[in-house]
Design an enzyme around this catalytic site. Structure first.
Site, PDB file in Angstrom:
ATOM      1  N   GLU A 185       1.085  -1.152  -0.032  1.00 54.68           N
ATOM      2  CA  GLU A 185       0.208  -0.199  -0.031  1.00 54.68           C
ATOM      3  C   GLU A 185       1.033   1.606  -0.182  1.00 54.68           C
ATOM      4  O   GLU A 185       0.590   2.087  -0.853  1.00 54.68           O
ATOM      5  CB  GLU A 185      -0.931  -0.040   1.413  1.00 54.68           C
ATOM      6  CG  GLU A 185      -1.936  -1.138   1.139  1.00 54.68           C
ATOM      7  CD  GLU A 185      -2.577  -0.919  -0.468  1.00 54.68           C
ATOM      8  OE1 GLU A 185      -3.521  -0.183  -0.409  1.00 54.68           O
ATOM      9  OE2 GLU A 185      -2.705  -2.025  -0.834  1.00 54.68           O
ATOM     10  N   TRP A 219     -20.307   9.170 -21.714  1.00 51.17           N
ATOM     11  CA  TRP A 219     -21.212   8.543 -20.124  1.00 51.17           C
ATOM     12  C   TRP A 219     -22.497   9.247 -19.825  1.00 51.17           C
ATOM     13  O   TRP A 219     -22.252   9.806 -20.622  1.00 51.17           O
ATOM     14  CB  TRP A 219     -20.039   9.374 -18.689  1.00 51.17           C
ATOM     15  CG  TRP A 219     -18.384   9.032 -18.975  1.00 51.17           C
ATOM     16  CD1 TRP A 219     -17.291   9.253 -20.017  1.00 51.17           C
ATOM     17  CD2 TRP A 219     -17.921   7.358 -18.119  1.00 51.17           C
ATOM     18  NE1 TRP A 219     -16.422   8.715 -19.633  1.00 51.17           N
ATOM     19  CE2 TRP A 219     -16.619   7.645 -18.722  1.00 51.17           C
ATOM     20  CE3 TRP A 219     -18.718   6.644 -17.651  1.00 51.17           C
ATOM     21  CZ2 TRP A 219     -16.476   6.634 -17.661  1.00 51.17           C
ATOM     22  CZ3 TRP A 219     -18.015   6.032 -17.024  1.00 51.17           C
ATOM     23  CH2 TRP A 219     -16.280   5.339 -17.196  1.00 51.17           C
ATOM     24  N   ASN A 238     -10.667   1.066   2.428  1.00 49.62           N
ATOM     25  CA  ASN A 238     -10.495   0.940   1.078  1.00 49.62           C
ATOM     26  C   ASN A 238     -11.182   0.063  -0.481  1.00 49.62           C
ATOM     27  O   ASN A 238     -11.936   0.814  -0.717  1.00 49.62           O
ATOM     28  CB  ASN A 238      -8.647   0.975   0.705  1.00 49.62           C
ATOM     29  CG  ASN A 238      -8.604   0.801  -0.146  1.00 49.62           C
ATOM     30  OD1 ASN A 238      -7.881   2.139  -1.154  1.00 49.62           O
ATOM     31  ND2 ASN A 238      -7.413   0.020  -0.809  1.00 49.62           N
TER      32      ASN A 238
END
Length: 494
Positions: A287, A318, A358
């Site tokens: 990390e 999009w 996370n």
């Protein structure tokens, strides 16, 4: 003659490269200084919770400096102007600072260096924010890495044992300066009202969290626990790394120390302790490497700050084609009312605390881009306005990874199924029920998809879909096929 140390993303005394150098070179005649930069405080991505954390960290920094005979000078305005003025008032011979690598920081620092040098003040900058700087790890052809795994291999091949520096110096008394120059304002004085329950800032808190992470065994078990948001399996150090109340070298050194650190007597993991400890340390170090990888990406490819890293995906369409519908869906995502519990729980955690696990960051980012078909830049900006650890490089890199516009080799077909992610990483629904109290009585068999509850079960659980909790705002399977169609069209050139 004194040296000004300009604090930026290094709000600590221990293992501070530029500060230690200034203390040595000036024999303690250091003017510790922080500049409240209006360009940053009024920026489009400023977050009140981040300002609050920064101010708490400045107060802790001032406390530490007082113990060493000094005070923190706090200026407000354009750093190029304010630092020149401070040098003239104090007779400082030099300015020392630790380098930052974002496009905005590099532009600012170029102006500051030019202004100080024009005023006859020597300027020295140092590596501190990272273990390896942006040009230290390059491919055999001298190019920056754009794929994480080769970068990680290069990083690990170059790393050596690290001994973080202690702050063993004392500082000389400061020149006679007005008392107002030491005032650290409250957030309200800067025009901010923070409504989030963010974490505590400051170097002492960062060290407490780091040692707790190690001593509790959470670091050693990190590889097995880090993906479960309902478990305290992470360090919570990301805001401290963001502001430099702890250094990456301190984190790396502690990670290595766990390889000879005994587990607590009671543990719930079956692998051999040595294997678990090594996997935990390796996963956490990875990390730290991701952090530096994204920093060097934004350094070498500054266009990625506002545009797709992979420009081939600039033509991806999009949205749904209905602006009002897209706006309503984005609002539902922001507020945690999509009808997908793992998504909604994560967004409510963010909105309440300024922090998000996370694993759920990946889930909600995939949901916004691959299920709602919305531009990743909407989510990236929302995160920067809410996250206490909002970092331009990591936030951008994470969002582009989720949107499949970033640094992956074959990314577009990576689409998280929110229900399956929920079942796998919050199997008992603890995380969901913590942040979605309206689902507290929903049976476990329905907690990951409450809309599948029969009406009688809804009534018994006190959770009527459409009244107490929303039905899913999109169908995952349908949206998955649509986003795959759009990316495949780009790949085929049609």
């Amino acid at each position: 003659m004194p040296i000004i140390h300009w604090f930026r993303r290094d709000l600590r005394l221990a293992d501070n490269t530029a500060l230690n150098a200034a203390a040595r070179d000036s024999e303690g005649a250091v003017i510790p200084t922080f500049v409240l930069d209006d360009n940053l405080l009024k920026g489009r991505d400023v977050a009140p919770v981040r300002v609050q954390f920064m101010l708490e960290s400045l107060r802790a920094l001032d406390d530490g400096l007082r113990q060493r005979g000094a005070r923190l000078v706090v200026l407000r305005g354009d750093p190029a102007t304010e630092l020149v003025r401070l040098a003239q008032v104090t007779g400082a011979s030099a300015l020392y600072f630790n380098r930052d690598y974002t496009p905005a920081a590099r532009r600012r620092d170029k102006r500051v260096v030019a202004a100080l040098q024009s005023a006859g003040v020597r300027v020295e900058s140092f590596k501190d924010l990272v273990i390896f700087e942006e040009d230290e790890l390059l491919t055999a052809s001298g190019q920056p890495y754009t794929v994480f795994t080769p970068y990680k291999k290069a990083w690990l091949s170059r790393i050596t044992p690290i001994q973080p520096e202690r702050a063993e110096w004392r500082l000389a008394p400061l020149p006679d300066l007005p008392a107002a120059i030491f005032h650290i304002p409250a957030a309200a004085e800067l025009g901010f009202t923070n409504t989030q329950d963010g974490p505590q800032g400051g170097e002492p808190e960062a060290m407490r969290l780091l040692m707790q992470f190690k001593d509790s065994g959470a670091l050693q078990a990190y590889s097995t626990r880090r993906d479960f948001p309902g478990v305290e399996g992470t360090s919570r150090l990301s805001p401290h790394l963001r502001f430099g109340t702890i250094s990456p070298r301190q984190c790396y050194a502690v990670a290595l120390s766990t390889l000879s650190y005994a587990f607590p007597a009671k543990r719930s993991f079956s692998p051999a302790a040595s294997d678990v400890k090594k996997e935990g340390a390796d996963a956490w170090i990875s990390e730290l490497i991701w952090r530096e990888f994204y920093m060097q990406i934004l350094y070498h490819f500054p266009h990625a700050e506002r545009a797709n890293f992979n420009r081939a995906y600039d033509v991806v369409r999009w949205g749904s084609g209905d602006a009002a519908l897209d706006e309503a869906r984005f609002a539902a995502w922001c507020e945690g009312r999509t009808g997908y519990p793992i998504v909604d729980a994560a967004m409510r955690q963010l909105n309440r605390t300024g922090w998000m696990h996370n694993r759920t960051r990946m889930i909600v980012a995939s949901f916004l881009t691959k299920d709602l078909l919305l531009d990743w830049r909407l989510g990236e900006r929302y995160f920067m306005r809410k996250l206490v650890d909002g970092d331009p490089a990591s936030n951008n890199g994470g969002w582009q990874w989720a949107a499949s516009t970033g640094t992956d080799a074959q990314p577009y077909f990576r689409i998280f199924n929110p229900k399956l992610q929920s079942e796998r990483f919050d199997p008992d629904g603890a995380y969901i029920k913590r942040w979605l109290p309206e689902l507290a009585r929903v049976p476990l068999e329905y907690i990951h998809a409450p809309a599948s509850m029969p009406p009688l079960v809804q009534a018994q659980a006190g959770c009527v879909i459409g009244r107490d909790y929303p039905a899913p705002i999109v169908d995952h399977a349908t949206q998955k096929e649509e986003i795959l169609r759009r990316f495949k069209a780009v790949k085929s050139g049609s």
